[in-house]
Write a protein that holds these residues in place. Sequence first.
Motif, PDB file in Angstrom:
ATOM      1  N   LEU A 255     -14.052 -58.143  -4.974  1.00 18.13           N
ATOM      2  CA  LEU A 255     -15.135 -58.747  -3.955  1.00 18.13           C
ATOM      3  C   LEU A 255     -16.162 -59.263  -4.642  1.00 18.13           C
ATOM      4  O   LEU A 255     -16.647 -60.500  -4.571  1.00 18.13           O
ATOM      5  N   LYS A 256     -16.587 -58.342  -5.867  1.00 19.63           N
ATOM      6  CA  LYS A 256     -17.857 -58.933  -6.553  1.00 19.63           C
ATOM      7  C   LYS A 256     -17.387 -59.858  -7.511  1.00 19.63           C
ATOM      8  O   LYS A 256     -18.350 -61.101  -7.559  1.00 19.63           O
ATOM      9  N   ARG A 257     -16.365 -59.972  -7.893  1.00 20.29           N
ATOM     10  CA  ARG A 257     -16.003 -61.226  -8.909  1.00 20.29           C
ATOM     11  C   ARG A 257     -15.825 -62.656  -8.012  1.00 20.29           C
ATOM     12  O   ARG A 257     -16.191 -63.505  -8.423  1.00 20.29           O
ATOM     13  N   LEU A 258     -15.406 -62.328  -6.831  1.00 21.35           N
ATOM     14  CA  LEU A 258     -15.372 -63.789  -6.156  1.00 21.35           C
ATOM     15  C   LEU A 258     -16.730 -64.245  -5.367  1.00 21.35           C
ATOM     16  O   LEU A 258     -16.967 -65.293  -5.207  1.00 21.35           O
ATOM     17  N   THR A 259     -17.506 -63.183  -4.872  1.00 19.22           N
ATOM     18  CA  THR A 259     -18.827 -63.509  -4.202  1.00 19.22           C
ATOM     19  C   THR A 259     -20.017 -63.146  -4.974  1.00 19.22           C
ATOM     20  O   THR A 259     -21.020 -63.619  -4.617  1.00 19.22           O
ATOM     21  N   GLY A 260     -19.770 -62.384  -6.319  1.00 20.91           N
ATOM     22  CA  GLY A 260     -20.897 -62.000  -6.832  1.00 20.91           C
ATOM     23  C   GLY A 260     -21.898 -60.913  -6.147  1.00 20.91           C
ATOM     24  O   GLY A 260     -22.758 -60.490  -6.566  1.00 20.91           O
ATOM     25  N   ARG A 261     -21.129 -60.336  -5.095  1.00 23.33           N
ATOM     26  CA  ARG A 261     -22.038 -59.410  -4.194  1.00 23.33           C
ATOM     27  C   ARG A 261     -20.926 -58.131  -4.015  1.00 23.33           C
ATOM     28  O   ARG A 261     -19.632 -58.381  -3.799  1.00 23.33           O
ATOM     29  N   ALA A 262     -21.585 -56.695  -4.202  1.00 20.57           N
ATOM     30  CA  ALA A 262     -20.671 -55.544  -4.045  1.00 20.57           C
ATOM     31  C   ALA A 262     -20.162 -55.315  -2.509  1.00 20.57           C
ATOM     32  O   ALA A 262     -19.183 -54.655  -2.095  1.00 20.57           O
ATOM     33  N   GLY A 263     -20.940 -56.262  -1.603  1.00 22.90           N
ATOM     34  CA  GLY A 263     -20.733 -55.911  -0.078  1.00 22.90           C
ATOM     35  C   GLY A 263     -21.353 -55.017   0.384  1.00 22.90           C
ATOM     36  O   GLY A 263     -22.252 -54.456   0.036  1.00 22.90           O
ATOM     37  N   PHE A 264     -21.463 -55.306   1.867  1.00 21.57           N
ATOM     38  CA  PHE A 264     -22.286 -54.294   2.627  1.00 21.57           C
ATOM     39  C   PHE A 264     -21.706 -52.650   2.646  1.00 21.57           C
ATOM     40  O   PHE A 264     -20.469 -52.563   2.598  1.00 21.57           O
ATOM     41  N   THR A 265     -22.836 -52.024   2.779  1.00 18.70           N
ATOM     42  CA  THR A 265     -22.426 -50.443   2.718  1.00 18.70           C
ATOM     43  C   THR A 265     -22.082 -50.070   4.402  1.00 18.70           C
ATOM     44  O   THR A 265     -22.515 -50.695   5.147  1.00 18.70           O
ATOM     45  N   VAL A 266     -21.449 -48.874   4.534  1.00 21.21           N
ATOM     46  CA  VAL A 266     -21.246 -48.526   5.860  1.00 21.21           C
ATOM     47  C   VAL A 266     -22.456 -48.262   6.539  1.00 21.21           C
ATOM     48  O   VAL A 266     -22.779 -48.517   7.630  1.00 21.21           O
ATOM     49  N   HIS A 267     -23.425 -47.731   5.857  1.00 21.74           N
ATOM     50  CA  HIS A 267     -25.065 -47.431   6.392  1.00 21.74           C
ATOM     51  C   HIS A 267     -25.414 -48.933   6.890  1.00 21.74           C
ATOM     52  O   HIS A 267     -25.900 -48.998   7.865  1.00 21.74           O
ATOM     53  N   GLU A 268     -25.243 -49.847   6.138  1.00 24.51           N
ATOM     54  CA  GLU A 268     -26.065 -51.372   6.419  1.00 24.51           C
ATOM     55  C   GLU A 268     -25.280 -51.837   7.901  1.00 24.51           C
ATOM     56  O   GLU A 268     -25.652 -52.440   8.631  1.00 24.51           O
ATOM     57  N   PHE A 269     -23.660 -51.575   7.381  1.00 25.38           N
ATOM     58  CA  PHE A 269     -22.792 -52.047   8.800  1.00 25.38           C
ATOM     59  C   PHE A 269     -23.447 -51.364  10.137  1.00 25.38           C
ATOM     60  O   PHE A 269     -23.668 -51.986  11.175  1.00 25.38           O
ATOM     61  N   ALA A 270     -23.550 -49.888  10.015  1.00 24.74           N
ATOM     62  CA  ALA A 270     -23.985 -49.440  11.259  1.00 24.74           C
ATOM     63  C   ALA A 270     -25.443 -49.865  11.737  1.00 24.74           C
ATOM     64  O   ALA A 270     -25.650 -49.817  12.948  1.00 24.74           O
ATOM     65  N   GLN A 271     -26.193 -49.859  10.787  1.00 23.45           N
ATOM     66  CA  GLN A 271     -27.549 -50.546  11.182  1.00 23.45           C
ATOM     67  C   GLN A 271     -27.346 -51.940  11.929  1.00 23.45           C
ATOM     68  O   GLN A 271     -28.000 -51.955  13.018  1.00 23.45           O
ATOM     69  N   HIS A 272     -26.685 -52.732  11.053  1.00 21.12           N
ATOM     70  CA  HIS A 272     -26.760 -54.380  11.634  1.00 21.12           C
ATOM     71  C   HIS A 272     -25.801 -54.238  13.188  1.00 21.12           C
ATOM     72  O   HIS A 272     -26.168 -55.273  13.971  1.00 21.12           O
ATOM     73  N   TYR A 273     -25.154 -53.347  13.374  1.00 25.41           N
ATOM     74  CA  TYR A 273     -24.269 -53.395  14.452  1.00 25.41           C
ATOM     75  C   TYR A 273     -24.571 -52.549  15.503  1.00 25.41           C
ATOM     76  O   TYR A 273     -24.007 -52.265  16.547  1.00 25.41           O
ATOM     77  N   ARG A 274     -25.773 -51.857  15.576  1.00 19.19           N
ATOM     78  CA  ARG A 274     -26.059 -50.580  16.114  1.00 19.19           C
ATOM     79  C   ARG A 274     -26.306 -50.789  17.715  1.00 19.19           C
ATOM     80  O   ARG A 274     -25.768 -49.980  18.532  1.00 19.19           O
ATOM     81  N   HIS A 275     -26.697 -52.045  17.969  1.00 17.67           N
ATOM     82  CA  HIS A 275     -26.556 -52.424  19.692  1.00 17.67           C
ATOM     83  C   HIS A 275     -25.249 -52.200  20.363  1.00 17.67           C
ATOM     84  O   HIS A 275     -24.937 -52.213  21.549  1.00 17.67           O
ATOM     85  N   ASP A 276     -23.901 -52.292  19.519  1.00 19.10           N
ATOM     86  CA  ASP A 276     -22.693 -52.132  20.045  1.00 19.10           C
ATOM     87  C   ASP A 276     -22.482 -50.908  20.637  1.00 19.10           C
ATOM     88  O   ASP A 276     -21.659 -50.747  21.563  1.00 19.10           O
ATOM     89  N   TRP A 277     -23.200 -49.959  20.062  1.00 17.87           N
ATOM     90  CA  TRP A 277     -23.010 -48.518  20.560  1.00 17.87           C
ATOM     91  C   TRP A 277     -24.165 -47.867  21.346  1.00 17.87           C
ATOM     92  O   TRP A 277     -24.204 -46.684  21.734  1.00 17.87           O
ATOM     93  N   GLU A 278     -24.893 -48.820  21.741  1.00 12.29           N
ATOM     94  CA  GLU A 278     -26.100 -48.567  22.622  1.00 12.29           C
ATOM     95  C   GLU A 278     -25.451 -48.077  24.093  1.00 12.29           C
ATOM     96  O   GLU A 278     -24.894 -49.056  24.468  1.00 12.29           O
ATOM     97  N   ARG A 279     -26.272 -47.095  24.722  1.00 10.18           N
ATOM     98  CA  ARG A 279     -25.693 -47.063  26.142  1.00 10.18           C
ATOM     99  C   ARG A 279     -26.845 -47.550  27.071  1.00 10.18           C
ATOM    100  O   ARG A 279     -27.844 -47.946  26.915  1.00 10.18           O
TER     101      ARG A 279
END
Length: 279
Positions: A255-279
């Motif tokens: 992924l880093k070779r293709l994009t120059g970035r190591a990619g989002f972490t699971v912590h970042e994913f959870a933060q960015h999508y947190r509204h999907d699990w709100e009640r």
Amino acid sequence: MILVTAATGNVGRELVPQLLQAGQQVRAGTRHPDAASFPQGTDVVRLDFGDPGSVRAAVQGVRAVYLIVPETVDTDALTGSLKAMRDAGVGRVVLQSGFGAQDGGNPLGDAEDAVRASGLAWTILRPNWFMQNYNQMFRKGVRDRDEFAEPTGTHRTSFIDARDIAAAATATLTQAGHEGHAYDLTGPESLDRAAVAEALSAALGRHITYSAVDDDGFVAFMTGTGESDEEEARGIASIYAPIRADRTADVTPDLKRLTGRAGFTVHEFAQHYRHDWER
Ligand SMILES: NC(=O)c1ccc[n+]([C@@H]2O[C@H](COP(=O)([O-])OP(=O)(O)OC[C@H]3O[C@@H](n4cnc5c(N)ncnc54)[C@H](OP(=O)(O)O)[C@@H]3O)[C@@H](O)[C@H]2O)c1
């Protein structure tokens, strides 16, 4: 023109805007173009792999295809679609396969064989398990029960965010030099499910539990949350074996070779999508 198949799905809906942002002309294929919503400038067409006429029409004037093979598409439909691409003069196809699919005995391994035999210039992306499974098939469990259950014990997986798969796809579709190459795509870290639950807990501010279950426990959980019927849940349970064999744990550099970035972490994913699990 670049055609994105299954464009309403996890990767397609991220890839279409990324390609537009990169200055490309983009055609988005979906079975339901009237219901779909894409950014301005997207050429939205009806594409159903089960309807050869729709595939022939969708590939006209296309120079490259991002090929996602939905679970319901059989080898005959795929082979026919690849022939339609060749007949239309498509220059290259980038197949979205899966981590370890080259080991064979699975539909994505068969799709890789079909693409290699197609006569088209090809590139294969093999993403590991998507982070987005947690806001798709485990959404209701996490949202309503503060829990998800998987038949994975303490085994680790180097999950990848669908946004990063789209970034890798953009690179391979828009740059030269990727023909005949396969890339194993992972996120930047390898986590067990307890660590995924910790990331979700931190993002949501409430305690999320991971339950390590066997196949029957998984089926009971998925049917209990209403995410799957029994047949679908058994089918999903059957694809967990490579995780328990520790074949989804490695972090790769592709992924880093293709994009120059190591990619989002699971912590970042959870933060960015947190509204999907709100009640
Ligand atoms: N989830 C994972 O962890 C994971 C990991 C590695 C690889 N994969 C592979 O990735 C692929 C799924 O990618 P994704 O998650 O981006 O997609 P997705 O969210 O599963 O969406 C698939 C899309 O396919 C379209 N579709 C369904 N049947 C179709 C048909 N007959 N013809 C044309 N389009 C059809 C649907 O769009 P419309 O309803 O709009 O037509 C749907 O939005 C599968 O091959 C899967 O095996 C998944």
